[in-house]
Write an enzyme that holds these catalytic residues in place. Structure first.
Site, mmCIF file in Angstrom:
data_model
loop_
_atom_site.group_PDB
_atom_site.id
_atom_site.type_symbol
_atom_site.label_atom_id
_atom_site.label_comp_id
_atom_site.label_asym_id
_atom_site.label_seq_id
_atom_site.Cartn_x
_atom_site.Cartn_y
_atom_site.Cartn_z
ATOM 1 N N ASP A 1 2.732 -11.374 35.815
ATOM 2 C CA ASP A 1 1.899 -10.300 36.358
ATOM 3 C C ASP A 1 2.796 -9.141 36.786
ATOM 4 O OD1 ASP A 1 0.217 -8.645 37.929
ATOM 5 O OD2 ASP A 1 -1.038 -10.357 38.478
ATOM 6 N N SER B 1 -7.406 -8.774 42.337
ATOM 7 C CA SER B 1 -6.511 -7.680 42.687
ATOM 8 C C SER B 1 -6.882 -7.053 44.031
ATOM 9 C CB SER B 1 -6.521 -6.650 41.548
ATOM 10 O OG SER B 1 -5.433 -5.767 41.632
ATOM 11 N N HIS C 1 -1.764 -9.740 34.673
ATOM 12 C CA HIS C 1 -2.743 -9.376 35.706
ATOM 13 C C HIS C 1 -4.175 -9.588 35.215
ATOM 14 C CE1 HIS C 1 -3.422 -7.758 39.639
ATOM 15 N NE2 HIS C 1 -4.085 -6.702 39.229
#
Length: 267
Positions: free
Chosen positions: A218, A95, A247
């Site tokens: 995601d 991320s 995610h």
């Protein structure tokens, strides 16, 4: 000592597990190094030295009032690599940390880096602009930031289920949420820096072998905004799309992910 000193004096916590070629794990927004416990355990058992760094303002590191821009965050990564004299490092990010790794490479060079793994990265550019029509409108970010300022725990509770898959146990979800170690001011500062950065030019300059893994479910980093554009920019990138993955794919698709990373490192 489990701390290194950044250029501005900030004390940064780090830890390691295992022996062998170094793997440096860089964390998601809000998390300390414990988010990688499953990966550090698995790769240490396979003969790697697994190292984690708590980003400034996260986990057990200091929480200074400044330094949440990508230049400073990349400098913090460089401080750890230099302090431990690491070489032939495999960078593994998730991320927000994808931007940290990209900025490290373009700011400090790739002499110490063997390869890079970007899991569900927030690169190359999140905001919608005239030359980035696939990006997200600023209003979407401002709405989230306003929620954080009103009731951050409520936002976390509502975002938890989409981070996983329906088969994920309630115990696993509670355990991961409990690892969040961040204050609201730091969360806002990091998120704003992430949303406003443009890595497109930098990603074209990456020369280390790179693996990008992204889920097509995601919701935090939509694959059409982040994963696919990132893969298109990095020369020679290997891009894997996990069908149905969210995610939090390092928890929901753990065995497959470990096998794919090992295969990538073995090439």
């Amino acid at each position: 000592m489990p701390f290194i000193t950044a250029r501005d004096g900030t004390q940064l916590f780090w830890r390691e597990w295992g022996r062998g070629a170094p793997m440096l794990f860089l964390n998601s927004l809000g998390f300390g190094t414990q988010m990688w416990d499953y990966q550090m355990t698995a790769f240490a058992e396979r003969g790697f030295r697994c190292i984690g760094l708590d980003r400034r303002g996260h986990g057990r590191s200091d929480q200074p009032a400044r330094g949440y821009d990508h230049d400073t965050l990349a400098d913090d990564v460089a401080a750890l690599i230099e302090a431990l004299d690491l070489d032939r490092v495999t960078l593994v990010t998730h991320s927000l940390a994808g931007g940290e790794a990209v900025r490290y490479l373009t700011r400090h060079g790739d002499a110490r880096i063997a390869r890079m793994v970007l899991l569900a990265p927030m690169t190359p550019m999140l905001l919608r602009t005239g030359d980035n029509p696939e990006g997200l409108p600023r209003s979407a970010f401002e709405e989230v930031w306003a929620q954080w300022q009103r009731d951050y725990p409520k936002w976390v509770a509502e975002a938890t289920a989409p981070f996983f898959v329906p088969e994920t146990s309630a115990a696993m979800m509670r355990s991961v949420v409990a690892l969040l170690q961040i204050s609201i001011p730091v969360a806002l500062a990091c998120s704003r820096a992430m949303a406003e950065e443009d890595f497109r030019t930098e990603m074209r300059r990456i020369r280390v072998p790179t693996l990008i893994v992204h889920g097509d479910r995601d919701r935090s980093a939509p694959i059409e905004v982040t994963g696919r554009p990132s893969a298109a920019l990095v020369p020679g990138c290997r891009f894997l799309v996990y069908e149905g993955a969210p995610h939090g794919l390092m928890y929901t698709h753990m065995e497959r992910l470990h096998a794919d990373i090992l295969a990538f490192m073995g090439d």
